[in-house]
Design an enzyme around this catalytic site. Sequence first.
Site, short mmCIF file in Angstrom:
data_model
loop_
_atom_site.label_atom_id
_atom_site.label_comp_id
_atom_site.label_asym_id
_atom_site.label_seq_id
_atom_site.Cartn_x
_atom_site.Cartn_y
_atom_site.Cartn_z
N GLU A 30 0.82 -1.22 0.00
CA GLU A 30 0.00 0.00 0.00
C GLU A 30 0.86 1.28 0.00
O GLU A 30 1.12 1.87 1.04
CB GLU A 30 -0.95 0.03 1.21
N LYS A 41 -2.78 -1.94 -2.90
CA LYS A 41 -3.82 -1.04 -2.39
C LYS A 41 -3.36 0.38 -2.71
O LYS A 41 -2.33 0.84 -2.21
CB LYS A 41 -4.02 -1.23 -0.89
#
Length: 295
Positions: A176, A213
């Site tokens: 992420e 993400k």
Amino acid sequence: MNTKQLDRIRTGKGFIAALDQSGGSTPKALLQYGIEEKSYSNEEEMYALVHEMRTRIIKSPAFDSEYILGAILFENTMDRFIDGQFTADYLWEKKGIVPFLKVDQGLADLEDGVQIMKPIPGLNDLLKRAAERNIFGTKMRSLIKEANPTGIKKVVEQQFAIGNQIVEMGLVPIIEPEVDIYSADKAAAEHLLKNEIAAQLSSLGKDVKVMLKLSIPTEDNFYSDLMEDPHVVRIVALSGGYSQAEANEKLAHNHGLIASFSRALSQGLTAGQTDDEFNAMLSKSIQDIYEASIK
């Protein structure tokens, strides 16, 4: 790795619920839920209240595998129980929802326009415990504030180095590297980020599986080519501070990108609501996020 869970995440229709605010963001999450800081006097009481809130969300009939593929927990939630079962076991066995664990320890100070992750001492021990608790994958966040090539390279290299460590422990990492939605050069940062991610993906071992993400991109469908990469199980989007309506609207313009919302999921839920009010509000949020995710 649980192949049933892998298939569900790779091909299922729905989104991932992020229930992983921790540490410094916990009082904020509780306040949003209508519980003020004066309601608890120490960390243990605070975490017990957070677990009550998370349990209420997870046990709600609205929190259903028809719409939700996975849920991200933090360490404290992983170690607690729902109806006598560890949270991850309850999620998978009772709800059919795949459990993930947030493993980062927060962000380092801003340097080169980015915040890499702080060191994660004892990560292997945590991953071992996560595997014992039947966790499928992990999540860890860095933050990109400027289109700085040096900083962005550093963020992505750190994410994939730790990602490989996670893979070796039998878990699927969610990489992420968030781009700040308020960044003055967000689109330029996303171009640099995509190139760095592509370079890292090309160096992974043949059987390595990761998830990404990412912030909802400025340019619609910008990450479509990364979705085709055989190493990438799924790409999920964070809400990044957008309201739920705005996040859903932007997400719907990105085919194949699914939500992994935190604040936008729990928006409007409060401790004082009756179960009917709470479930109705959660159900509407889940429905709207699901609709935006399957477009």
